[in-house]
Design an enzyme around this catalytic site. Sequence first.
Site, PDB file in Angstrom:
ATOM      1  N   ILE A 171      39.643  40.172  47.187  1.00 57.19           N
ATOM      2  CA  ILE A 171      38.184  39.645  46.678  1.00 57.19           C
ATOM      3  C   ILE A 171      38.232  40.644  45.320  1.00 57.19           C
ATOM      4  O   ILE A 171      38.085  39.916  44.215  1.00 57.19           O
ATOM      5  CB  ILE A 171      37.135  40.162  47.601  1.00 57.19           C
ATOM      6  CG1 ILE A 171      37.248  38.900  48.540  1.00 57.19           C
ATOM      7  CG2 ILE A 171      35.821  39.933  46.708  1.00 57.19           C
ATOM      8  CD1 ILE A 171      36.220  39.209  49.480  1.00 57.19           C
ATOM      9  N   THR A 243      28.672  43.195  46.633  1.00 55.55           N
ATOM     10  CA  THR A 243      28.836  42.000  47.325  1.00 55.55           C
ATOM     11  C   THR A 243      29.808  42.417  48.519  1.00 55.55           C
ATOM     12  O   THR A 243      30.255  41.583  48.979  1.00 55.55           O
ATOM     13  CB  THR A 243      29.647  41.036  46.460  1.00 55.55           C
ATOM     14  OG1 THR A 243      30.757  41.236  46.149  1.00 55.55           O
ATOM     15  CG2 THR A 243      28.580  40.464  45.419  1.00 55.55           C
ATOM     16  N   GLY A 244      29.871  43.702  48.851  1.00 52.76           N
ATOM     17  CA  GLY A 244      30.661  44.090  49.970  1.00 52.76           C
ATOM     18  C   GLY A 244      29.847  44.256  51.337  1.00 52.76           C
ATOM     19  O   GLY A 244      29.540  43.480  52.111  1.00 52.76           O
ATOM     20  N   ARG A 245      29.279  45.599  51.300  1.00 52.94           N
ATOM     21  CA  ARG A 245      28.659  45.723  52.653  1.00 52.94           C
ATOM     22  C   ARG A 245      27.412  46.884  51.941  1.00 52.94           C
ATOM     23  O   ARG A 245      27.633  47.654  51.179  1.00 52.94           O
ATOM     24  CB  ARG A 245      29.505  46.569  53.672  1.00 52.94           C
ATOM     25  CG  ARG A 245      30.303  45.651  54.408  1.00 52.94           C
ATOM     26  CD  ARG A 245      29.447  44.737  55.278  1.00 52.94           C
ATOM     27  NE  ARG A 245      30.050  43.925  56.048  1.00 52.94           N
ATOM     28  CZ  ARG A 245      30.701  42.518  55.777  1.00 52.94           C
ATOM     29  NH1 ARG A 245      30.453  42.099  54.595  1.00 52.94           N
ATOM     30  NH2 ARG A 245      31.418  41.921  56.699  1.00 52.94           N
ATOM     31  N   ASP A 269      23.903  41.839  46.714  1.00 49.61           N
ATOM     32  CA  ASP A 269      24.052  40.613  47.891  1.00 49.61           C
ATOM     33  C   ASP A 269      23.827  41.273  49.211  1.00 49.61           C
ATOM     34  O   ASP A 269      23.753  40.613  50.143  1.00 49.61           O
ATOM     35  CB  ASP A 269      25.386  39.885  47.633  1.00 49.61           C
ATOM     36  CG  ASP A 269      25.405  38.796  48.596  1.00 49.61           C
ATOM     37  OD1 ASP A 269      24.350  37.688  48.581  1.00 49.61           O
ATOM     38  OD2 ASP A 269      26.446  38.526  49.338  1.00 49.61           O
ATOM     39  N   GLU A 274      20.056  45.398  56.392  1.00 48.68           N
ATOM     40  CA  GLU A 274      19.603  44.027  56.139  1.00 48.68           C
ATOM     41  C   GLU A 274      19.557  42.993  57.425  1.00 48.68           C
ATOM     42  O   GLU A 274      18.913  42.213  57.533  1.00 48.68           O
ATOM     43  CB  GLU A 274      20.778  43.262  55.409  1.00 48.68           C
ATOM     44  CG  GLU A 274      22.038  43.195  56.027  1.00 48.68           C
ATOM     45  CD  GLU A 274      23.233  42.659  55.103  1.00 48.68           C
ATOM     46  OE1 GLU A 274      23.717  41.646  55.645  1.00 48.68           O
ATOM     47  OE2 GLU A 274      23.239  43.199  53.960  1.00 48.68           O
ATOM     48  N   HIS A 306      23.008  38.277  51.585  1.00 51.95           N
ATOM     49  CA  HIS A 306      24.455  38.386  51.862  1.00 51.95           C
ATOM     50  C   HIS A 306      25.217  36.710  51.895  1.00 51.95           C
ATOM     51  O   HIS A 306      25.492  36.484  53.125  1.00 51.95           O
ATOM     52  CB  HIS A 306      24.441  38.826  53.422  1.00 51.95           C
ATOM     53  CG  HIS A 306      25.935  39.539  53.810  1.00 51.95           C
ATOM     54  ND1 HIS A 306      25.855  40.409  54.528  1.00 51.95           N
ATOM     55  CD2 HIS A 306      27.108  39.064  53.465  1.00 51.95           C
ATOM     56  CE1 HIS A 306      27.275  40.742  54.903  1.00 51.95           C
ATOM     57  NE2 HIS A 306      28.044  39.863  54.234  1.00 51.95           N
ATOM     58  N   ALA A 308      27.108  35.638  49.292  1.00 47.32           N
ATOM     59  CA  ALA A 308      28.517  35.476  48.169  1.00 47.32           C
ATOM     60  C   ALA A 308      29.479  34.525  48.839  1.00 47.32           C
ATOM     61  O   ALA A 308      30.109  33.910  48.192  1.00 47.32           O
ATOM     62  CB  ALA A 308      28.614  36.637  47.616  1.00 47.32           C
ATOM     63  N   TYR A 309      29.787  34.841  50.041  1.00 46.58           N
ATOM     64  CA  TYR A 309      30.789  33.842  50.844  1.00 46.58           C
ATOM     65  C   TYR A 309      30.579  32.607  50.971  1.00 46.58           C
ATOM     66  O   TYR A 309      31.501  31.839  51.355  1.00 46.58           O
ATOM     67  CB  TYR A 309      31.147  34.982  51.935  1.00 46.58           C
ATOM     68  CG  TYR A 309      30.033  34.431  53.237  1.00 46.58           C
ATOM     69  CD1 TYR A 309      30.388  33.440  53.972  1.00 46.58           C
ATOM     70  CD2 TYR A 309      29.001  35.200  53.237  1.00 46.58           C
ATOM     71  CE1 TYR A 309      29.447  33.128  55.106  1.00 46.58           C
ATOM     72  CE2 TYR A 309      28.038  34.757  54.226  1.00 46.58           C
ATOM     73  CZ  TYR A 309      28.268  33.696  55.266  1.00 46.58           C
ATOM     74  OH  TYR A 309      27.223  33.389  55.976  1.00 46.58           O
TER      75      TYR A 309
END
Length: 335
Positions: A171, A243-245, A269, A274, A306, A308-309
């Site tokens: 990524i 956009t990771g964790r 994101d 969360e 969350h 983005a994927y």
Amino acid sequence: MVSSESVIEPSHPPVPTTGIAVYGCGEDEAALFREMGARLGLAPTITGAAVCEGNAEMARGGRCISVNHKTRVTDSTLLALSRAGVEYISTRSIGFDHIDLEYAEHVGISVGNVAYSPDSVADYTLMLMLMAVRHAKSVVRRTDAHDYRLNESRGKELRDLTVGVVGTGRIGTAVIHRLRGFGCRVLTHDRRSRAAAGHVPLDELVGQSDIVTLHTPLTAETRHLLDRRRIERMKPGAYVVNTGRGPLIDTAALLSALESGRLGGAALDVIEGEEGVFYADLRNGEIGHEALTRLQRLPNVLISPHSAYDTEHALRDIVENSLLGCLEFENGRKE
């Protein structure tokens, strides 16, 4: 979405060779699991409910299950799955942070992840960067309220900025390729590899970058990778994109830097804590997440749940690779 209590069985079951239980599955995923399962000789039993101690028995009769990343798989659930005969869990995510891998191994369960199109997250990351530096949140809000004046703060162009990419896996590398098209200076940092062009120590990266974007896995070593000290080293007016964790960032330190006006903004994101908030409809309820509430009040902070994927291409990759992981485990057991 499928009801959390429903179990969806194939209306026209294929002639299977192997059973697999699929947990936390939406309608669109279910259709793909049936289609691809039939092609691969796997018979999925599918439920919209997240895997838990109470529904572990659904997996009995098969050695493999597939779970999503949205709910933590507790140790008591892992034990119940082991007792039901489960030996392999395919998580439909890149990260493993929702599963205690050591305890899973202790109870005899192997855990595998999936790869999916890195373009899904890379595209989204660039979108968030552009929205952040062009103040898109405040522009859209003002326009929705019929205030068509220009913002007091002008936007920036990516070609004039230095972007620091933390994590140069699939990524992160896809993000770097996109950034080159904008003509900006790119710095990189990866604890596992220093081969990427522009590699610098992390403290140097955060000190020189106008935008810092995070694409590294969450581990004990990377938790709060952007801690208070590193956030204080960032350039005044800089932006953070994640956009990771969520736990890659010390949220309290980030809030302090944003509310004081020291940082230019953030596009997140993912966020610490969360779980139980993202993917839920809380329009008529309390969010119960003070940090998230404070972040969302800020005009220079973009929050997305969350997602983005979440593209059609990535979903097909996720389902197919989850099934292939189970098939490879089964074939390995037979050899």
